[in-house]
Design a protein around this motif. Structure first.
Motif, short mmCIF file in Angstrom:
data_model
loop_
_atom_site.label_atom_id
_atom_site.label_comp_id
_atom_site.label_asym_id
_atom_site.label_seq_id
_atom_site.Cartn_x
_atom_site.Cartn_y
_atom_site.Cartn_z
N ALA A 132 1.03 -1.33 0.28
CA ALA A 132 -0.24 0.31 -0.32
C ALA A 132 0.53 1.25 0.11
O ALA A 132 1.98 1.36 0.15
CB ALA A 132 -0.85 -0.19 1.02
N ALA A 133 0.44 2.66 -0.38
CA ALA A 133 1.03 3.97 0.00
C ALA A 133 1.39 3.87 0.80
O ALA A 133 0.43 4.51 1.68
CB ALA A 133 0.21 4.62 -0.91
N PRO A 134 3.08 4.06 1.57
CA PRO A 134 3.34 5.06 3.10
C PRO A 134 2.44 6.17 3.18
O PRO A 134 2.45 6.62 2.71
CB PRO A 134 4.05 4.63 2.41
N ASP A 135 2.47 5.93 4.82
CA ASP A 135 2.04 7.46 5.44
C ASP A 135 2.83 8.21 6.01
O ASP A 135 3.10 7.66 7.25
CB ASP A 135 0.28 6.84 5.52
N HIS A 136 3.60 8.92 5.12
CA HIS A 136 5.03 9.42 5.74
C HIS A 136 4.25 10.69 7.13
O HIS A 136 3.10 11.07 6.29
CB HIS A 136 5.13 10.39 4.70
N ALA A 137 5.22 10.31 7.47
CA ALA A 137 4.97 11.60 8.61
C ALA A 137 5.28 12.54 8.28
O ALA A 137 5.88 13.27 6.74
CB ALA A 137 6.28 10.89 10.05
N ASP A 138 4.63 13.83 8.88
CA ASP A 138 4.92 15.25 8.49
C ASP A 138 5.85 15.53 9.08
O ASP A 138 6.72 15.45 9.97
CB ASP A 138 3.80 15.69 9.28
N GLY A 139 6.97 16.69 8.48
CA GLY A 139 8.58 17.46 8.85
C GLY A 139 8.60 17.37 10.03
O GLY A 139 9.91 17.17 10.62
N ASP A 140 7.72 17.88 10.98
CA ASP A 140 8.46 18.04 12.59
C ASP A 140 8.05 16.22 13.44
O ASP A 140 8.58 16.55 14.29
CB ASP A 140 7.64 19.12 12.75
N SER A 141 7.64 15.19 12.24
CA SER A 141 7.85 14.01 13.33
C SER A 141 8.18 12.88 12.73
O SER A 141 8.29 11.97 12.68
CB SER A 141 5.91 14.01 12.73
N ILE A 142 9.04 13.64 11.64
CA ILE A 142 9.63 12.70 11.17
C ILE A 142 10.62 12.25 12.24
O ILE A 142 11.82 12.95 13.09
CB ILE A 142 10.66 13.19 9.99
N GLY A 143 11.62 10.47 12.19
CA GLY A 143 11.91 10.26 13.08
C GLY A 143 13.58 10.57 13.44
O GLY A 143 14.18 11.09 11.94
N ARG A 144 14.58 10.76 14.04
CA ARG A 144 15.66 11.08 14.66
C ARG A 144 16.58 8.71 14.65
O ARG A 144 16.21 8.34 14.80
CB ARG A 144 15.85 11.14 15.55
N ALA A 145 17.77 8.84 14.21
CA ALA A 145 18.38 8.07 14.33
C ALA A 145 20.07 7.99 15.10
O ALA A 145 20.23 8.86 14.78
CB ALA A 145 19.21 7.49 12.91
N ARG A 146 19.94 7.37 15.67
CA ARG A 146 21.24 7.10 16.43
C ARG A 146 22.18 5.91 17.13
O ARG A 146 21.44 4.52 17.18
CB ARG A 146 21.35 8.23 18.14
N ARG A 147 23.51 6.29 16.80
CA ARG A 147 23.70 4.55 17.60
C ARG A 147 24.51 4.55 18.66
O ARG A 147 25.10 5.41 18.67
CB ARG A 147 25.26 4.81 15.95
N ILE A 148 24.03 3.54 19.14
CA ILE A 148 24.62 3.29 20.74
C ILE A 148 26.03 2.29 20.41
O ILE A 148 25.95 1.67 19.66
CB ILE A 148 23.20 2.38 21.31
N GLU A 149 26.96 2.63 21.38
CA GLU A 149 27.81 2.34 21.55
C GLU A 149 27.72 1.34 22.51
O GLU A 149 29.54 0.58 22.38
CB GLU A 149 29.12 2.88 21.78
N ASP A 150 27.20 0.62 23.59
CA ASP A 150 27.49 0.07 24.50
C ASP A 150 27.02 -1.13 24.12
O ASP A 150 26.47 -1.89 25.62
CB ASP A 150 27.25 0.53 26.08
N ALA A 151 25.91 -1.86 23.50
CA ALA A 151 25.31 -2.64 23.10
C ALA A 151 25.89 -3.64 23.21
O ALA A 151 25.62 -5.20 23.67
CB ALA A 151 24.67 -2.60 21.99
N ARG A 152 27.08 -4.05 23.23
CA ARG A 152 27.91 -5.42 23.23
C ARG A 152 27.91 -6.06 24.83
O ARG A 152 28.11 -6.64 24.66
CB ARG A 152 29.47 -4.86 22.00
#
Length: 445
Positions: free
Chosen positions: A135-155
Motif C-alpha cells: 500500500a502507499a506509505p503514510d509518511h510523517a509530517d516534517g516535524d514528526s520524522i524520526g531520528r536515528a542514533r547509534r549506541i556504543e555499549d550494545a555489545r
C-alpha cells in the motif's frame, strides 16, 4: 493466506536480487513502523545486523523507512540475533530488526522482526505488514520524522546479560575453549563473554570482511574447528553460525555434538535440579528418535513441532516449557532469552563440565542416535505429494518401518524441494524406504 515476502523465518533472499533490495528494505521499515505506531509515546526501533557487506545497504534503507513514518531508530552495529531481541525489550522499543541470513553465505541476507516483547512476530503481524508493504506509505509530517542514533555499549550490555545466565559460583578456569564465530555477528561478544568467565579462550572466525561469513567456518562448516580443537588440545569447541542463534559443539576428541545431544544434556540436568519446566523438552520432527527414547528413560517427554525455531518457541510458550531447540543447533532456553541463543546454550554446557568434572566426550554423548537418513528431491511445479504413486510409497514406507521407526515427508520452506527423512534401528531398511519414496517423487515431479 499466501505469503509474498515472509518465509519461515522473516524475509530472506539474494541481497540486491529481485526480492531483497534496498527498495524492499525501505518498504519493510515503512510498513513495520506503521504497524507498530500504537499509542501517543515516542516510538522507537532497534536495528542490529551481522557482518555481511550488504548489511550496510539494508540498514540504511530500513532506517530511511522507519524514520519516514515517524519512528526513531537505534542502531547497534554487528550483534547476535538474541542480543537484538534482548535490547528491544530492555530499551522499551516498539519493534526490533535483525539484518541477517543466519548460516547462509554472504551473498544472501534477510530481515527478522521482533515485537516489543522480544519475541518473533506472529503470522498475523507478518501478514498485516505484508499488506502495508503493497500500500502507499503514510509518511510523517516534517516535524514528526524520526531520528536515528547509534549506541556504543550494545555489545557490553549483551555480554553482561549472557554472563548472568550462569550461577555466581560458576567459573570456567582451567577450561581451554575454542570459539568459532563464523566471521559473523558474535565475533566480538562470544569470545569475550567466555573469557571473562575465566576460560582460556581461543577465538577463530573473528575477522569478518563482509564476504567471509560462514565461509569454511562456523556451525555448518566444522572441519576447521575440529582441527583446531585437536591442535590446541582444547577441552571443547563452540561453533556458532552467522547470527549466533545456533550452537554445535566439538568434544575434545574432535567429534560433533549436535543440538539433540545438547538438549538431552540440558534437559536432563535441569530436571534433576528441579529447574526444568513442563516436564520435557520441545524439538522438531527432525530430532532423532534416540533423543525421544533417552528422555522417556529419564521420565521426560519430547514434544515435537514443525521445522523452524519459531514453531518450537510457540509450543514452549503454550505448554510452559523452558528448554527447546532443533537438531541443527538452535537452542532456546526461555529462562534467559526469547529466541535461540548459541552463546547462552554454550555456557550451560561449559557449566555442566565444571560441575561434573567430566570431559565433553563423556558428558555430551548421552544416547546413541538411531540411523537417520535425509534426502532432498527437487521438483519443477505442481505438488508431487498429491500423486497416488507417492502416497502409496509413503504408506508402504510407514508400514515397513512400523513402530520402530519414523518417516517425515515435507516441502522445503525456501526451495522447490521435497525432503524425505526416515529413521529406525535398521540402517539398511531406512535407506530402502527413503530411496523408494524419493524414486516415486522424482517420477511424479
Amino acid at each position: 493466506m499466501g505469503r509474498k515476502y515472509f518465509g519461515t523465518d522473516g524475509i530472506r533472499g539474494l541481497a540486491g536480487g529481485k526480492l531483497l533490495d534496498a527498495a524492499l528494505a525501505m518498504k519493510v521499515g515503512q510498513a513495520a513502523g506503521a504497524h507498530f505506531l500504537r499509542g501517543d509515546h515516542r516510538h522507537r526501533v532497534v536495528i542490529g545486523k551481522d557482518t555481511r557487506l550488504s548489511g550496510y545497504m539494508m540498514e540504511n534503507a530500513l532506517v530511511a523507512g522507519f524514520t519516514s513514518v515517524g519512528m526513531d531508530v537505534i542502531q547497534t552495529g554487528p550483534l547476535p540475533t538474541p542480543a537484538v531481541a534482548l535490547l528491544t525489550r530492555e530499551m522499551r522499543a516498539d519493534i526490533g530488526v535483525m539484518i541477517s541470513a543466519s548460516h547462509n553465505p554472504f551473498h544472501d541476507n534477510g530481515i527478522k522482526l521482533f515485537g516489543p516483547d522480544g519475541y518473533k512476530l506472529s503470522d498475523e503481524d507478518e501478514e498485516a505488514i505484508e499488506a502495508l508493504m503493497d500500500a502507499a506509505p503514510d509518511h510523517a509530517d516534517g516535524d514528526s520524522i524520526g531520528r536515528a542514533r547509534r549506541i556504543e555499549d550494545a555489545r557490553g550490555r549483551y555480554i553482561h546479560a549472557v554472563k548472568q545466565s550462569l550461577a555466581d559460583d560458576v567459573r570456567l578456569d582451567g577450561l581451554k575453549v575454542v570459539v568459532d564465530c563464523a566471521h559473523g555477528a558474535a565475533y566480538q561478544v562470544a569470545p569475550s563473554a567466555i573469557w571473562e568467565l575465566g576460560a582460556d579462550t581461543i577465538a577463530m572466525g573473528t575477522s569478518p570482511n563482509g564476504l567471509n561469513i560462514n565461509d569454511g567456518v562456523g556451525s555448518t562448516s566444522l572441519d576447521a574447528i575440529k582441527a583446531r580443537v585437536l591442535e590446541e588440545s582444547a577441552n571443547i569447541g563452540i561453533a556458532l553460525d552467522g547470527d549466533a542463534d545456533r550452537l554445535i559443539v566439538i568434544d575434545e576428541k574432535g567429534e560433533t555434538v549436535d543440538g539433540d545431544q545438547i538438549m538431552a544434556l540440558i534437559g536432563s540436568r535441569w530436571a534433576k535440579r528441579g529447574r526444568l519446566k513442563g516436564g520435557g523438552v520441545v524439538a522438531t520432527v527432525m530430532s532423532n528418535l534416540g533423543l525421544e527414547r533417552f528422555l522417556q528413560g529419564e521420565g521426560l517427554e519430547l514434544v515435537r513441532t514443525k521445522v523452524g525455531d519459531r514453531h518450537v518457541l510457540s509450543a514452549m510458550r503454550k505448554g510452559g516449557y523452558n528448554v527447546g531447540g532443533e537438531q541443527s543447533g538452535h537452542m532456546i532456553l526461555s529462562d534467559f532469552a526469547t529466541t535461540g541463543d548459541g552463546t547462552v546454550a554454550a555456557l550451560q554446557v561449559l557449566s555442566a563440565m565444571v560441575r561434573t568434572g567430566k570431559p565433553a566426550s563423556e558428558m555430551l554423548h548421552l544416547f546413541d542416535p538411531v540411523p537417520q537418513l535425509l534426502k532432498n528431491v527437487r521438483y519443477d511445479g505442481g505438488d508431487p505429494l498429491d500423486a497416488a504413486a507417492v502416497k502409496q510409497a509413503i504408506a508402504d514406507g510407514e508400514s515397513d518401518l512400523g513402530n520402530g521407526g519414523r518417516l517425515v515427508i515435507r516441502k522445503s520452506g525456501t526451495e522447490p524441494l521435497i525432503r524425505v527423512m526416515a529413521e529406525g534401528d535398521d540402517a539398511g531398511q531406512v535407506e530402502r524406504v527413503v530411496d523408494s519414496i524419493c524414486a516415486a517423487v522424482k517420477a511424479a515431479a
